[in-house]
Design a protein around this motif. Structure first.
Motif, PDB file in Angstrom:
ATOM      1  N   VAL A  66       0.852  -1.183   0.000  1.00 51.11           N
ATOM      2  CA  VAL A  66       0.000   0.000   0.000  1.00 51.11           C
ATOM      3  C   VAL A  66       0.888   1.233   0.000  1.00 51.11           C
ATOM      4  CG1 VAL A  66      -1.712   1.302   1.328  1.00 51.11           C
ATOM      5  CG2 VAL A  66      -1.878  -1.157   1.197  1.00 51.11           C
ATOM      6  N   ASP A  67       0.544   2.193  -0.840  1.00 52.91           N
ATOM      7  CA  ASP A  67       1.274   3.460  -0.895  1.00 52.91           C
ATOM      8  C   ASP A  67       1.154   4.147   0.469  1.00 52.91           C
ATOM      9  OD1 ASP A  67       1.924   6.199  -1.228  1.00 52.91           O
ATOM     10  OD2 ASP A  67       1.348   6.135  -3.329  1.00 52.91           O
ATOM     11  N   PRO A  68       2.283   4.538   1.081  1.00 51.35           N
ATOM     12  CA  PRO A  68       2.227   5.180   2.404  1.00 51.35           C
ATOM     13  C   PRO A  68       1.368   6.445   2.422  1.00 51.35           C
ATOM     14  CG  PRO A  68       4.482   4.589   1.847  1.00 51.35           C
ATOM     15  CD  PRO A  68       3.648   4.322   0.627  1.00 51.35           C
ATOM     16  N   LYS A  69       1.348   7.201   1.347  1.00 47.13           N
ATOM     17  CA  LYS A  69       0.510   8.409   1.306  1.00 47.13           C
ATOM     18  C   LYS A  69      -0.973   8.037   1.320  1.00 47.13           C
ATOM     19  CE  LYS A  69       3.796  11.519  -0.815  1.00 47.13           C
ATOM     20  NZ  LYS A  69       4.122  12.337   0.321  1.00 47.13           N
ATOM     21  N   LEU A  70      -1.325   6.956   0.631  1.00 46.66           N
ATOM     22  CA  LEU A  70      -2.709   6.486   0.643  1.00 46.66           C
ATOM     23  C   LEU A  70      -3.094   6.024   2.045  1.00 46.66           C
ATOM     24  CD1 LEU A  70      -5.334   5.724  -0.838  1.00 46.66           C
ATOM     25  CD2 LEU A  70      -4.269   3.523  -1.352  1.00 46.66           C
ATOM     26  N   LEU A  71      -2.174   5.340   2.710  1.00 47.55           N
ATOM     27  CA  LEU A  71      -2.442   4.849   4.060  1.00 47.55           C
ATOM     28  C   LEU A  71      -2.752   5.987   5.024  1.00 47.55           C
ATOM     29  CD1 LEU A  71      -2.621   2.392   5.887  1.00 47.55           C
ATOM     30  CD2 LEU A  71      -0.166   2.530   6.217  1.00 47.55           C
ATOM     31  N   GLU A  72      -2.086   7.119   4.844  1.00 45.52           N
ATOM     32  CA  GLU A  72      -2.340   8.287   5.699  1.00 45.52           C
ATOM     33  C   GLU A  72      -3.771   8.806   5.530  1.00 45.52           C
ATOM     34  OE1 GLU A  72       0.559  11.329   4.993  1.00 45.52           O
ATOM     35  OE2 GLU A  72       2.231   9.959   5.326  1.00 45.52           O
ATOM     36  N   LEU A  73      -4.342   8.627   4.338  1.00 48.21           N
ATOM     37  CA  LEU A  73      -5.675   9.148   4.044  1.00 48.21           C
ATOM     38  C   LEU A  73      -6.802   8.191   4.429  1.00 48.21           C
ATOM     39  CD1 LEU A  73      -4.970  10.597   0.494  1.00 48.21           C
ATOM     40  CD2 LEU A  73      -5.111  11.865   2.640  1.00 48.21           C
ATOM     41  N   LEU A  74      -6.493   6.905   4.486  1.00 50.61           N
ATOM     42  CA  LEU A  74      -7.524   5.908   4.749  1.00 50.61           C
ATOM     43  C   LEU A  74      -7.893   5.841   6.224  1.00 50.61           C
ATOM     44  CD1 LEU A  74      -6.282   2.966   2.521  1.00 50.61           C
ATOM     45  CD2 LEU A  74      -8.201   4.495   2.082  1.00 50.61           C
ATOM     46  N   ALA A  75      -9.156   5.519   6.473  1.00 51.08           N
ATOM     47  CA  ALA A  75      -9.659   5.320   7.831  1.00 51.08           C
ATOM     48  C   ALA A  75     -10.624   4.148   7.810  1.00 51.08           C
ATOM     49  CB  ALA A  75     -10.357   6.578   8.339  1.00 51.08           C
ATOM     50  N   CYS A  76     -10.808   3.536   8.940  1.00 53.04           N
ATOM     51  CA  CYS A  76     -11.769   2.441   9.056  1.00 53.04           C
ATOM     52  C   CYS A  76     -13.159   2.972   8.725  1.00 53.04           C
ATOM     53  CB  CYS A  76     -11.736   1.876  10.469  1.00 53.04           C
ATOM     54  SG  CYS A  76     -12.989   0.602  10.761  1.00 53.04           S
ATOM     55  N   PRO A  77     -13.887   2.322   7.828  1.00 49.23           N
ATOM     56  CA  PRO A  77     -15.225   2.813   7.472  1.00 49.23           C
ATOM     57  C   PRO A  77     -16.236   2.721   8.617  1.00 49.23           C
ATOM     58  CG  PRO A  77     -14.771   0.745   6.351  1.00 49.23           C
ATOM     59  CD  PRO A  77     -13.507   1.153   7.046  1.00 49.23           C
ATOM     60  N   LEU A  78     -15.988   1.868   9.594  1.00 44.97           N
ATOM     61  CA  LEU A  78     -16.912   1.741  10.721  1.00 44.97           C
ATOM     62  C   LEU A  78     -16.609   2.717  11.845  1.00 44.97           C
ATOM     63  CD1 LEU A  78     -17.245  -2.139  10.964  1.00 44.97           C
ATOM     64  CD2 LEU A  78     -18.850  -0.522   9.958  1.00 44.97           C
ATOM     65  N   THR A  79     -15.329   2.812  12.224  1.00 49.97           N
ATOM     66  CA  THR A  79     -14.964   3.634  13.377  1.00 49.97           C
ATOM     67  C   THR A  79     -14.386   4.990  13.008  1.00 49.97           C
ATOM     68  OG1 THR A  79     -12.685   2.812  13.500  1.00 49.97           O
ATOM     69  CG2 THR A  79     -14.380   1.529  14.661  1.00 49.97           C
ATOM     70  N   LYS A  80     -14.010   5.140  11.742  1.00 46.38           N
ATOM     71  CA  LYS A  80     -13.332   6.358  11.241  1.00 46.38           C
ATOM     72  C   LYS A  80     -11.955   6.525  11.891  1.00 46.38           C
ATOM     73  CE  LYS A  80     -17.112   7.312   9.036  1.00 46.38           C
ATOM     74  NZ  LYS A  80     -17.586   6.127   8.392  1.00 46.38           N
ATOM     75  N   GLY A  81     -11.472   5.461  12.540  1.00 50.07           N
ATOM     76  CA  GLY A  81     -10.177   5.496  13.200  1.00 50.07           C
ATOM     77  C   GLY A  81      -9.046   5.096  12.261  1.00 50.07           C
ATOM     78  N   PRO A  82      -7.809   5.145  12.777  1.00 52.83           N
ATOM     79  CA  PRO A  82      -6.633   4.848  11.955  1.00 52.83           C
ATOM     80  C   PRO A  82      -6.537   3.363  11.618  1.00 52.83           C
ATOM     81  CG  PRO A  82      -5.994   5.138  14.235  1.00 52.83           C
ATOM     82  CD  PRO A  82      -7.462   5.493  14.145  1.00 52.83           C
ATOM     83  N   LEU A  83      -5.805   3.097  10.547  1.00 54.27           N
ATOM     84  CA  LEU A  83      -5.535   1.736  10.111  1.00 54.27           C
ATOM     85  C   LEU A  83      -4.033   1.491  10.162  1.00 54.27           C
ATOM     86  CD1 LEU A  83      -7.870   1.738   7.009  1.00 54.27           C
ATOM     87  CD2 LEU A  83      -8.270   0.487   9.130  1.00 54.27           C
ATOM     88  N   ALA A  84      -3.649   0.280  10.497  1.00 52.43           N
ATOM     89  CA  ALA A  84      -2.239  -0.109  10.499  1.00 52.43           C
ATOM     90  C   ALA A  84      -2.023  -1.113   9.375  1.00 52.43           C
ATOM     91  CB  ALA A  84      -1.870  -0.730  11.839  1.00 52.43           C
ATOM     92  N   TRP A  85      -0.904  -1.000   8.673  1.00 54.05           N
ATOM     93  CA  TRP A  85      -0.583  -1.909   7.583  1.00 54.05           C
ATOM     94  C   TRP A  85       0.087  -3.154   8.151  1.00 54.05           C
ATOM     95  CZ3 TRP A  85      -1.576  -3.803   3.208  1.00 54.05           C
ATOM     96  CH2 TRP A  85      -0.625  -4.453   2.416  1.00 54.05           C
TER      97      TRP A  85
END
Length: 79
Positions: free
Chosen positions: A12-31
């Motif tokens: 996963v592109d690190p810049k994309l990871l910064e923008l993504l959030a869990c659709p249920l909690t809106k919290g951060p995601l870890a790769w």
């Protein structure tokens, strides 16, 4: 884990990871590079990444086991 097409590990592109959030909690995601998943520890779900595309559908997510939830974050992902 491979992405199923060419035998290479998904990434996963690190810049994309910064923008993504869990659709249920809106919290951060870890790769999780070992499994090729985006992990939401709060929702206890792991979203698959196929062909470099995160599948952010709760119906496609894997429910994390108690061991997955309690284990420390793996290197390569945000804390």
């Amino acid at each position: 884990m491979t992405d199923g097409r060419d035998g290479k590990k998904a990434n996963v592109d690190p810049k994309l990871l910064e923008l993504l959030a869990c659709p249920l909690t809106k919290g951060p995601l870890a790769w999780d590079p070992e499994r090729g998943e985006l992990v939401s520890r709060v929702a206890k779900l792991a979203y698959p990444v196929r062909d470099g595309i995160p599948i952010m559908l709760p119906s496609e997510a894997r429910v994390l086991s108690a061991e997955d939830v309690l284990s420390p974050p793996r290197p390569g992902g945000p804390n």
